[in-house]
Motif scaffolding. Structure first.
Motif, PDB file in Angstrom:
ATOM      1  N   UNK A  20      68.413  80.518   6.106  1.00  0.00           N
ATOM      2  CA  UNK A  20      69.455  80.961   7.017  1.00  0.00           C
ATOM      3  C   UNK A  20      70.748  80.180   6.934  1.00  0.00           C
ATOM      4  N   UNK A  23      72.549  81.119   3.990  1.00  0.00           N
ATOM      5  CA  UNK A  23      72.906  82.531   4.077  1.00  0.00           C
ATOM      6  C   UNK A  23      74.141  82.743   4.945  1.00  0.00           C
ATOM      7  N   UNK A  24      74.313  81.870   5.946  1.00  0.00           N
ATOM      8  CA  UNK A  24      75.392  82.067   6.905  1.00  0.00           C
ATOM      9  C   UNK A  24      76.675  81.301   6.565  1.00  0.00           C
ATOM     10  N   UNK A  25      76.679  80.661   5.416  1.00  0.00           N
ATOM     11  CA  UNK A  25      77.895  79.948   5.010  1.00  0.00           C
ATOM     12  C   UNK A  25      79.002  80.921   4.602  1.00  0.00           C
ATOM     13  N   UNK A  26      80.244  80.522   4.838  1.00  0.00           N
ATOM     14  CA  UNK A  26      81.359  81.306   4.304  1.00  0.00           C
ATOM     15  C   UNK A  26      81.732  80.678   2.965  1.00  0.00           C
ATOM     16  N   UNK A  33      92.150  84.383   0.161  1.00  0.00           N
ATOM     17  CA  UNK A  33      93.263  83.552   0.639  1.00  0.00           C
ATOM     18  C   UNK A  33      92.994  82.128   0.166  1.00  0.00           C
TER      19      UNK A  33
ATOM     20  N   UNK B 523      67.950  90.567   8.602  1.00  0.00           N
ATOM     21  CA  UNK B 523      69.052  89.916   7.887  1.00  0.00           C
ATOM     22  C   UNK B 523      69.934  90.996   7.299  1.00  0.00           C
ATOM     23  N   UNK B 564      77.762  87.687   6.792  1.00  0.00           N
ATOM     24  CA  UNK B 564      76.314  87.842   6.890  1.00  0.00           C
ATOM     25  C   UNK B 564      75.856  87.604   8.319  1.00  0.00           C
ATOM     26  N   UNK B 565      74.694  88.133   8.606  1.00  0.00           N
ATOM     27  CA  UNK B 565      74.119  87.987   9.933  1.00  0.00           C
ATOM     28  C   UNK B 565      72.607  87.882   9.776  1.00  0.00           C
ATOM     29  N   UNK B 566      72.010  86.965  10.498  1.00  0.00           N
ATOM     30  CA  UNK B 566      70.557  86.856  10.503  1.00  0.00           C
ATOM     31  C   UNK B 566      70.088  86.796  11.948  1.00  0.00           C
ATOM     32  N   UNK B 568      66.643  86.874  14.954  1.00  0.00           N
ATOM     33  CA  UNK B 568      65.263  86.953  15.414  1.00  0.00           C
ATOM     34  C   UNK B 568      65.281  87.693  16.737  1.00  0.00           C
ATOM     35  N   UNK B 590      72.614  84.692  14.199  1.00  0.00           N
ATOM     36  CA  UNK B 590      73.439  83.724  13.481  1.00  0.00           C
ATOM     37  C   UNK B 590      74.403  84.494  12.611  1.00  0.00           C
ATOM     38  N   UNK B 591      75.680  84.132  12.655  1.00  0.00           N
ATOM     39  CA  UNK B 591      76.657  84.900  11.889  1.00  0.00           C
ATOM     40  C   UNK B 591      77.574  83.993  11.101  1.00  0.00           C
ATOM     41  N   UNK B 592      77.894  84.431   9.915  1.00  0.00           N
ATOM     42  CA  UNK B 592      78.782  83.641   9.060  1.00  0.00           C
ATOM     43  C   UNK B 592      80.194  83.563   9.620  1.00  0.00           C
ATOM     44  N   UNK B 593      80.579  84.556  10.423  1.00  0.00           N
ATOM     45  CA  UNK B 593      81.961  84.628  10.911  1.00  0.00           C
ATOM     46  C   UNK B 593      82.353  83.431  11.761  1.00  0.00           C
ATOM     47  N   UNK B 594      81.360  82.776  12.327  1.00  0.00           N
ATOM     48  CA  UNK B 594      81.687  81.750  13.306  1.00  0.00           C
ATOM     49  C   UNK B 594      81.684  80.350  12.733  1.00  0.00           C
ATOM     50  N   UNK B 599      77.229  78.660  14.942  1.00  0.00           N
ATOM     51  CA  UNK B 599      76.699  79.761  14.146  1.00  0.00           C
ATOM     52  C   UNK B 599      75.678  80.606  14.905  1.00  0.00           C
ATOM     53  N   UNK B 600      74.929  79.990  15.798  1.00  0.00           N
ATOM     54  CA  UNK B 600      73.814  80.697  16.427  1.00  0.00           C
ATOM     55  C   UNK B 600      73.992  80.864  17.927  1.00  0.00           C
ATOM     56  N   UNK B 643      85.855  88.412   9.939  1.00  0.00           N
ATOM     57  CA  UNK B 643      85.423  87.254   9.165  1.00  0.00           C
ATOM     58  C   UNK B 643      86.593  86.332   8.813  1.00  0.00           C
ATOM     59  N   UNK B 644      86.287  85.106   8.642  1.00  0.00           N
ATOM     60  CA  UNK B 644      87.190  84.041   8.197  1.00  0.00           C
ATOM     61  C   UNK B 644      88.213  83.639   9.259  1.00  0.00           C
ATOM     62  N   UNK B 647      88.912  79.950  10.109  1.00  0.00           N
ATOM     63  CA  UNK B 647      89.418  79.080   9.044  1.00  0.00           C
ATOM     64  C   UNK B 647      90.945  79.089   8.970  1.00  0.00           C
TER      65      UNK B 647
END
Lengths: 486, 1023
Positions: A20, A23-26, A33, B523, B564-566, B568, B590-594, B599-600, B643-644, B647
């Motif tokens: 996980x 998997x959740x890394x950007x 950009x 996922x 991505x998103x995972x 439970x 859990x999401x990659x955007x954050x 994250x969770x 997303x992003x 950053x």
């Protein structure tokens, strides 16, 4: 089957837990950009920042529209054709803190300052640049920052003074405004650094990047402004004259023989241009300066009819003044100016004279806007030298300008007479070139001129020598304080 | 889904019964008969006919006939059919001519409701879930499935943003939670998350279930806060293959036209202006006089007539379903084409669906859902009030000079007389511009159910969807934007999305306790790539966007991103004595955007329900047949950012600058980092009651909810001196509270039936916190109207979203004394007067205040359905009350004496004291943002009136056709409103590129594609 399923579920859960975090890394390889972590590193990176920052000067929030309202429409020589609304406010002196051009110039300026601060801060720590190149790009950054603050301080007075790129809004949220002289000190320091560290000419011969003479010329103009109102620092006359003289003596610039050639796209970046906003595009042009400056009812030559000058100002020019034809648009598409939309002469400098088909390129133009040209430097020198030491050594400079205009040479004037002459010369030579309001303020003539102008006298008050701080800025940071009278 | 579920069980039973039946076959009598619907006498196909108390049964055939061998000629037959009340019929020795009619079952308790990762019987539902069947939905011929929901369900607000073919629709469940994120509900189609309403073929829908409260939505975690719409598509049933064909054609027209100046009146105004110029010695008089002298008074062009046409829409849909006990299928193909009411605008969609189910063995079932849809649109430009072309087609048709014909003497498009005008000829905008939008989408899902043990089921699914967009634009050299050279653009984007979901469900009943326990892991990943090429200065226009190498100047750009998103997830349903129900659910996302530290997040919920009607004291009541009280509380979230956004970003720009004649790419800071960004979380309390009385003749539901969303994501304004104007932050808190009410009555049953549905929703939104800010001002003018419109709205603590901000219009200054008494910048007699709200004796920006709200007080729907013999009639009203509209078109259309056209009412302009208090003097502006532009947007409309006729079964069965129904209907036949624009259902900022603007700028009219009135005829045939 049942066992297989159980294992599968257990395996999936385990896989889930361990995979996980990864998997959740950007992932940077997915980005479209750049991130500040590793930028800029190379000379190309520095170039990207320089072009990206300079490009903001040419937007409609700056030189292409907003700044023109603040600098020229607010003077007596240029009037907008609007009868109400945000453009008319600059004729009537009724602008409010929400005026779109007052807001646009502020926002665009600080956007540029952020770009400049980024260069000043990050180029020195870039890994793949020589020390010399670092000085050049930092010098360019400081030139840009100085130009942006110079235009800001003349319009808004005291300013929040940002000298570092902002990465966290909190510490900057409650910034107070720096005094006007502090702003000028930063501008002068930036330009001094720039004139010490910028190359005399950038390799490759492309115009458009600030160089050593650009920094000196702008510094001369800054000192000239500091010598006048509101700072009235008399010591700066000599400083202005000395920096102007460096540019004159450097010999890299000369006056074009024909004044009209200055206003043709083909002559962008000519021998008289010291620093100019570059408007070239190979596509449909970007600048709306020409279409804004043309009357609306001249067939295929028509523009948006934004602003005009007046017959009375045109009549100040003797017919022998060779600048008159290029300065005023009086005839187009078989119509003379009384039949133009507004019934007045229009601004000849900005119409993209000599354009074959004005309707091409969506009526946009590639015409550069001079920030400072050699005639300006000559007149700065003449004015500053006269104020510092009297007219004796100032005649050569002003007479070069007059000679090109076909006017007789001056001589034998008192200091006061010379002062009047150089002011008039400046008004005629540099008419409509983003400076009228600031000259009137410097010369303490704003009350007299705008306080008696037909359009503005009703709402004119002396505090309107400064524009208001935009309303959103004050709402977000009341500690900035508003300028008087708003 | 309810039908499907029951059918499965029934088939399972039948499978089990059949062998027994074979064994016991002995000394049998054959009986024959037919089964028909009580309502219309239509034969019923597939009715299960069984002998009471024996394992003997059959099904009716296509004509409703059955034939069964019974052991006892005096026994009783039991007829059961989904959606109908089962019936017992004693044979009494009869062997033929047994004619049985079945009554429709209106009872809803045994209905199955689709919930997240499962389904429940309606009686077991603890949350706020409302449902609508496909049959009900398909009454309204629509292009998009979400349009069908309008006015149908309490708490579900549906609004057409635009009348354009394929135009977007706003669906809000229980108000807006989010400022920055989407407020669209999550759409789940056959269990697959993240589908879009735009793509689904409305005819494929079997039912829609809307999950509203936290107990129902928490299982969707960070995406549940806006409510969830569960769409179930039709699936095949074992038995005879069923073929049905549905078609309709409708004709559309613009519902009303604006009342503009005709050429004569326009000239009258222009001459009045000339007289004014002359009398004041204005330098502009000569130019105006020469312009007016060239006008041909014989020309009178109605530009609205030039751009509008009669629209037409047609739809064909064919579906084939059936299969065996082991393998079932549903195959459907649809085609829809709509020609818009603005010339050269249209929308086409073709779709294909295959839903397949197969049982490998008694424990393992697999299935496939496959959907392919292709849509194309020729889009008319709308919603721009200014900009490079003056405006878009809709605005320009109202603004263009009526004294000019469409074409000049040379056959070229006429331009405005003032050649410098940016106002484009609207007919040229129609014919000289192409805007083609094409989308192809594949949605696929492969799933398997495995019975691990008795009561323990494992389900796994893999879903993949792919979208390919290709948008093509061409502007000919006849339009100003590309004058003499032409311009073409091709923009393509590709989108991939996959999800793996695994769930385990355990069902257990012992004595009075009933449990369902669900657990799962999912996922998913989304990825998008876009590419755009724009060519200018075309050397030939013939090839348009087909060969951009014709362009002598080209610009390319591209973009990419992945997230991505995972998760439970888990849920426990517990019922005690079938009376006391408890649901606990939760999801960890859990999401990659954050940002790294956030994250969770976990979203829990709980619900309790009490089926009072199962208590002893009510159980045998003949009056109340269902009474349930529900209460729930929980959290769900919204991934309101894209997303992003946590950053820091530096973006490149092509042609950012030039050194001389060398163009340069430039880089600039685009966003600051916010390492603390996190989810928006919505806490929701819901209390509700369901009641049915008089054998379900009257059923009603009422719900109260209160939602608080915190950690609101907002592109928070920062002082521009930082170099940025905003930073994405979690800054606020917002509340939505409301009531929902729905009542269904069966007023008449029998041969003549009449049923009524009334639903009502009132939502009150309130901003509770905006970080350290008291208010945030919004600019909804799209930048085209100048400083006077730099603040058109405000988001203020204690107030709702959607409030308009400006001056209070107070008429026209009548004389010099009024000006002296209340000075304002540039005021003079004849100019617009505002109210001195702060009573300081002059008009300053401080006099601006809240002058309206785009949020309705309530919305409602009211439908009545009648049937008599073979006729059915449906009357559906829908409306909104208490919302305002900011009609920004008036800024241009109420100008007096302008070179552009105006509304006829400007003839009443001010020309001396007492002459007008509504329209300013000639050549004066209509003024800054004020209540002048605000109008009441309430409306009540007859959304649909439909009359259908089903051909008698006796005739159709002769043709081998099970059912033929023809119908005629009218949409938007009547609209009662005070709004003076084209239509009160308007939302011009709905297609804004900023999600924040889309959420906050409600009720703006900048010239959107008008809604239409349409008339439809249609045919449904089932073989």
């Amino acid at each position: 089957m049942r066992n297989a399923c159980k294992y599968l579920i257990v395996a999936l859960a385990l896989l889930a837990a361990t995979a996980c975090s990864k998997f959740l890394e950007e992932r940077t390889e997915d980005f479209d950009f750049l991130t500040p972590d590793n930028f800029p590193q190379t000379e190309n990176d520095a170039e990207l920042l320089l072009a990206g920052t300079l490009g903001k000067f040419r937007s409609q929030s700056y030189y292409d529209r907003a700044y023109y309202f603040l600098a020229e429409v607010s003077g007596e020589l240029v009037n907008s054709t609007a009868t109400s609304g945000s453009r008319y406010d600059f004729d009537a002196y009724t602008w409010q803190p929400n005026n779109e051009y007052v807001v646009n110039l502020w926002n665009a300026s600080y956007d540029i300052i952020d770009g400049a601060n980024t260069m000043i801060r990050k180029v020195p720590v870039a890994g793949q640049l020589s020390d010399e190149k670092k000085r050049w790009y930092v010098g360019a950054g400081r030139f840009i920052r100085a130009l942006a603050y110079f235009n800001l301080v003349r319009n808004y007075g005291k300013l929040p003074l940002l000298t570092e790129p902002v990465t966290d809004p909190e510490p900057a949220a409650n910034l107070a405004r720096a005094e006007i002289n502090e702003v000028y000190d930063l501008i002068a320091a930036d330009l001094q650094y720039a004139s010490d560290s910028l190359p005399a000419a950038w390799p490759g011969g492309l115009p458009g990047r600030p160089d050593q003479d650009a920094a000196r010329a702008l510094l001369a103009q800054v000192y000239l402004t500091m010598a006048g109102a509101p700072l009235r620092d008399n010591t700066k006359w000599a400083a202005a004259a000395s920096y102007a003289k460096m540019v004159i003596d450097g010999g890299r610039y000369e006056l074009l023989a024909d004044f009209g050639d200055l206003w043709k796209v083909a002559n962008n970046n000519n021998r008289e241009s010291i620093y100019a906003i570059q408007y070239y595009t190979s596509g449909t042009g970007v600048s709306v300066m020409s279409v804004q400056s043309r009357p609306g009812n001249v067939g295929k030559e028509s523009g948006w009819n934004y602003w005009t000058t007046s017959k009375s100002f045109m009549d100040e020019f003797p017919d022998t003044d060779k600048r008159k034809a290029a300065t005023f648009l009086t005839s187009m598409d078989g119509k003379d100016y009384p039949a133009f939309s507004a019934g007045q002469p229009y601004l000849g400098k900005w119409i993209d004279a000599g354009r074959a088909n004005f309707q091409d390129n969506n009526r946009r133009t590639n015409l550069n806007v001079p920030v400072i040209r050699f005639a300006d430097v000559l007149l700065i020198y003449a004015e500053a030298e006269n104020e510092a030491n009297g007219p004796a050594n100032a005649y050569t400079a002003i007479n070069r300008v007059r000679d090109r205009a076909g006017l007789p040479a001056l001589g034998g004037l008192t200091q006061a007479q010379f002062r009047d002459s150089v002011r008039k010369e400046r008004t005629h030579e540099l008419a409509f070139e983003y400076n009228r309001r600031y000259d009137l303020i410097r010369w303490q003539l704003l009350d007299q001129v705008m306080g008696n102008d037909t359009l503005s006298k009703k709402s004119y008050t002396p505090n309107k020598a400064l524009y208001p701080i935009p309303e959103n800025e004050l709402q977000l940071n009341p500690g900035l304080g508003q300028n008087d009278g708003y | 889904m309810n039908k499907l579920f029951s059918t499965k069980i029934r088939w399972l039973l039948l499978c089990l019964l059949t062998p027994t039946f074979l064994v016991h076959a002995q000394s049998l009598t054959t009986v024959k008969g037919t089964v028909a619907a009580a309502r219309d006498g239509a034969p019923l196909v597939g009715v299960t006919v069984a002998v009471a108390g024996r394992n003997i049964g059959t099904q009716t055939d296509a004509r409703g006939a059955f034939r069964l061998q019974v052991p006892d000629p005096d026994g009783t037959l039991v007829f059961t059919y989904i959606g109908y009340l089962s019936r017992q019929e004693p044979l009494n020795g009869r062997t033929g001519g047994i004619s049985v009619s079945l009554e429709e079952d209106e009872r809803k308790l045994e209905e199955v409701v689709v919930v997240g990762y499962g389904q429940q019987k309606r009686k077991d539902v603890t949350g706020a879930v409302t449902s609508v069947s496909g049959a009900e939905l398909n009454k309204l011929p629509v292009t998009r499935a979400d349009q069908m929901l309008q006015g149908k369900l309490p708490g579900v607000q549906v609004m057409n943003n635009s009348g354009r073919p394929g135009g977007s629709v706003r669906v809000n469940i229980r108000g807006s939670n989010s400022i920055n994120g989407s407020n669209d509900p999550l759409v789940v189609i056959d269990g697959v998350i993240g589908a879009s309403f735009q793509d689904i073929n409305p005819n494929d829908i079997a039912s829609m279930d809307v999950l509203k409260d936290a107990s129902a939505t928490a299982i969707y975690g960070s995406r549940g806060a806006n409510g969830v719409i569960m769409i179930t598509t039709r699936r095949g049933k074992a038995g005879k293959t069923k073929v049905s064909y549905n078609t309709y054609t409708s004709w559309q027209q613009v519902a009303n036209k604006l009342d503009l100046l005709n050429a004569g009146e326009y000239l009258q105004m222009r001459h009045a202006l000339l007289d004014l110029y002359k009398s004041t010695g204005d330098a502009r008089a000569p130019a105006l006089e020469s312009e007016l002298s060239t006008i041909d008074p014989a020309v009178n062009t109605d530009w609205q007539d030039e751009v509008y046409q009669s629209g037409q829409q047609m739809s064909h849909e064919l579906s084939i379903s059936g299969g065996s006990e082991k393998t079932r299928f549903m195959l459907s193909a649809g085609y829809m084409k709509q020609r818009g009411i603005i010339k050269r605008s249209d929308f086409t969609r073709a779709s294909l669906r295959l839903n397949l189910d197969h049982e490998i063995n008694s424990r393992l079932r697999v299935g496939l859902n496959l959907y392919v849809v292709k849509s194309g649109e020729n889009r008319a430009s709308e919603n721009r009030a200014g900009g490079s072309e003056g405006g878009d087609i809709i605005q320009n048709a109202t603004r263009f000079d009526p004294t000019l014909p469409v074409y000049d003497a040379e056959g070229e498009y006429n331009r405005m007389r003032n050649a410098g005008s940016q106002l484009e000829n609207p007919v040229a905008q129609i014919y000289e511009r192409e805007r083609r939008y094409n989308t192809t989408r594949l949605v696929s899902s492969l799933f398997a159910n495995y019975e691990v043990a008795r009561d323990l089921n494992f389900r796994t699914s893999f879903s993949y969807d792919y979208e390919d967009n290709l948008n093509k634009f061409f502007t000919s050299g006849k339009l100003m934007e590309a004058l003499n050279t032409g311009m073409a653009e091709a923009a393509t984007s590709k989108y991939n999305h996959w999800i793996i979901e695994n769930t385990l469900t355990y069902d257990k009943t012992f004595s009075d306790h009933r449990f369902t326990v669900l657990g799962g892991f999912t996922a998913e990943a989304e990825e998008g790539y876009s590419f755009d090429a724009t060519g200018r200065k075309l050397t030939t226009e013939v090839l348009q966007y087909n060969d951009l190498s014709a362009a002598s100047n080209a610009l390319i750009s591209s973009g990419h991103g992945r997230n991505t998103l995972a998760s439970f997830l888990g849920r426990i349903n517990y019922a005690f004595k079938d009376r006391y129900l408890l649901t606990l659910s939760g999801r960890a996302d859990g999401a990659s955007k954050f940002a790294k530290n956030n994250k969770w997040a976990f979203f829990p919920s709980a619900a309790l329900a009490w089926r009072v009607s199962e208590e002893e004291f009510l159980r045998h009541s003949g009056f109340v047949n269902n009474l349930k009280l529900r209460v729930s509380y929980g959290e769900s979230g919204s991934q309101a950012i894209s997303r992003y956004q946590s950053l820091a970003r530096i973006t490149l720009g092509a042609n950012a600058y030039a050194y001389g004649n060398t163009e340069l790419v430039g880089a600039s800071n685009n966003a600051m980092a916010n390492p603390n960004l996190t989810w928006e979380t919505t806490r929701q309390l819901d209390a509700g009651m369901d009641l049915s009385i008089l054998k379900d003749r009257i059923s009603a539901s009422v719900d109260y909810y209160q939602k608080t969303t915190f950690n609101l994501l907002y592109s928070k304004p920062v002082a521009a001196y930082t170099g940025y104007t905003s930073i994405m932050s979690n800054i606020g808190k917002m509340q939505n509270r409301g009531w929902e009410f729905e009542i269904n009555t069966r007023n008449l049953t029998g041969a003549f039936t009449w049923s009524t549905n009334l639903n009502f929703s009132a939502n009150k939104n309130k901003v509770l916190e905006l970080g350290d800010l008291e208010e945030i001002y919004l600019n909804g003018s799209a930048g085209a109207l100048g400083s006077g419109f730099s603040r058109t709205g405000v988001l203020r603590i204690g107030h709702e979203i959607g409030e308009f901000y400006g001056y209070v219009f107070d008429g026209i200054y009548q004389n010099a004394k009024e000006v002296a008494d209340l000075p304002a910048p540039n005021a003079q007699p004849g100019t617009v007067k505002f109210r001195d709200v702060n009573n300081d004796g002059e008009i300053t920006p401080d006099d601006r205040t809240i002058i309206g709200s785009a949020m309705p007080d309530f919305t409602y729907g009211f439908s009545n359905d009648f049937s008599y013999r073979n006729f059915d009639l449906s009357i559906f009203f829908q409306g909104s009350y208490g919302n305002d509209i900011l009609n920004l078109n008036l800024f241009k259309l109420e100008r007096s004496g302008n070179e552009e056209n105006s509304l006829r009412k400007v003839l009443d302009y001010w020309h001396g004291e007492g002459t007008s208090n509504t329209i300013q003097a000639l050549d004066q502006g209509t003024g800054d943002m004020s209540s002048r532009y605000i109008e009441d947007g309430s409306y009540l409309r007859l959304k649909n009136l439909m009359l259908g006729y089903t051909l008698p079964a006796v005739i159709t069965t002769r043709w081998g056709i099970q059912q033929v129904r023809i119908y005629g209907s009218a949409q938007n036949l009547l609209t009662f409103t005070k709004y003076t624009g084209y239509d009160p259902e308007v939302n011009s900022r709905s297609d804004d590129s900023s999600q924040q603007n889309r959420n906050l700028l409600w009720g703006y009219d900048l010239g959107s594609y008008p809604a239409t009135r349409s008339y439809t005829v249609g045919l449904n045939v089932t073989f």
